[in-house]
Design an enzyme around this catalytic site. Structure first.
Site, short mmCIF file in Angstrom:
data_model
loop_
_atom_site.label_atom_id
_atom_site.label_comp_id
_atom_site.label_asym_id
_atom_site.label_seq_id
_atom_site.Cartn_x
_atom_site.Cartn_y
_atom_site.Cartn_z
N THR A 65 -1.03 6.65 0.05
CA THR A 65 -1.98 5.68 0.60
C THR A 65 -1.42 5.20 1.95
OG1 THR A 65 -0.92 3.69 -0.24
CG2 THR A 65 -2.47 4.78 -1.75
N SER A 92 -8.34 -1.06 1.32
CA SER A 92 -7.54 0.14 1.56
C SER A 92 -7.04 0.73 0.24
CB SER A 92 -6.33 -0.25 2.43
OG SER A 92 -5.44 0.82 2.62
N GLY A 93 -6.64 1.99 0.30
CA GLY A 93 -5.86 2.62 -0.76
C GLY A 93 -6.38 2.46 -2.17
N TYR A 144 10.95 -5.84 -3.79
CA TYR A 144 9.78 -5.13 -4.35
C TYR A 144 9.99 -4.89 -5.85
CZ TYR A 144 5.90 -1.79 -4.62
OH TYR A 144 4.73 -1.16 -4.96
N VAL A 185 -3.74 -13.62 0.05
CA VAL A 185 -3.42 -14.09 -1.31
C VAL A 185 -2.24 -15.05 -1.35
CG1 VAL A 185 -4.40 -12.03 -2.42
CG2 VAL A 185 -1.95 -12.08 -1.87
#
Ligand code: NAP
Length: 256
Positions: free
Chosen positions: A195, A17-18, A160, A65
């Site tokens: 995205t 994706s993106g 984040y 991951v």
């Protein structure tokens, strides 16, 4: 004219994706053989098919991951089935837009998920492919953010921001350690890129994009394609004396 990534094998995480998908397609156009890794197996397979249909070479594997042992197993599979990897792009990531003051359970879940994927995931995949990258005198490109430096003025989570600061720190530490092996380690700091990652946030909060764009000298949101050039630069010999750096592809967000 030879293409910039001819004879390289490149692994891109989150490439279903993106930004990751765009980088994978861009690397294939420059002659690299691609290994697409994503938790979304179907999306990675579709991207691999798109590369194949365009005349490139690509294989896809399912990978979360956060699962360290799976990262090691995939690295072995890639070595056996595809060959020695010389480029790794650590791109897989999620975003959450919740502060610290919400319900404790949700705040803790955000922290655990974001750190596990966006920071520990970068460590896991890098560690799994480290031997082959050292042998190949390879290149690592980590996807950071504006939030590798600041907490943005739109809703976001401290997790984040902490993870993306960590990605930049990891990039610099690894560049210092692996320089003697000829391995270059750099990061890209995307600005606000439209995205699927932020599709829901954009739909639910139209002010979000406006706030970003108002603070962006180039006056627009970015596209995944805007990240491809910097990613090719950092993976190719064009950047042969560049390591431990972050290339900001943010429309100038951090300059004002
Ligand atoms: P995206 O379109 O959501 O793509 C991310 C991909 O990573 C998705 O295919 C996603 O699968 C996959 N993924 C999620 N968790 C994973 C895991 N545990 N293991 C493996 N793959 C996983 O996001 P994007 O905007 O391209 O973001 C790519 C990177 O750029 C991220 O690191 C992000 O933090 C960074 N970035 C993005 C922006 C932006 O504005 N878009 C700005 C700065 C930095 P699912 O779809 O199934 O979750």
């Amino acid at each position: 004219m030879p293409r910039l990534l001819e004879s390289h094998i490149a692994v891109v995480t989150g490439s279903g994706s993106g930004i990751g998908r765009a980088i994978a397609l861009g690397y294939a156009r420059e002659g690299a053989r691609l290994v697409l890794l994503d938790i979304n197996e179907k999306a990675a397979a579709e991207a691999a098919r798109e590369i194949g249909d365009a005349g490139g070479k690509a294989e896809s594997f399912a990978l979360d991951v956060t699962r360290r042992e799976d990262c090691v197993a995939v690295a072995k599979q890639v070595a056996d089935k595809v060959g020695p990897v010389s480029i790794l792009v650590n791109n897989a990531g999620i975003a959450r837009r919740n502060g610290m003051t919400g319900a404790a359970e949700a705040v803790i879940k955000d922290w655990e998920d974001v750190i596990a994927i966006n920071l520990t995931g970068v460590f896991n995949v890098t560690h799994a492919f480290l031997a082959t990258l050292r042998a190949a005198r390879g290149r690592i490109v980590n996807i950071g953010s504006i939030q590798s430096f600041v907490h943005v003025r739109t809703p976001s989570s401290p997790a984040y921001t902490a993870a993306k600061h960590g990605v930049l720190g990891f990039t610099r530490a690894l560049a210092a350690e692996l320089g003697k092996d000829g391995v270059r380690v750099n990061a890209i700091g995307p600005g606000f890129i439209e995205t699927p990652l932020n599709a829901a946030a954009r739909a639910n909060n139209p002010e979000l994009a406006k706030t970003f764009v108002a603070h962006t000298p180039l006056g627009r949101a970015g596209t995944a394609e805007d990240i491809v050039g910097p990613a090719i630069f950092l993976a190719s010999d064009l950047s042969s004396f560049v390591t431990g750096s972050i290339v900001m592809a943010d429309g100038g967000y951090r300059t004002i």
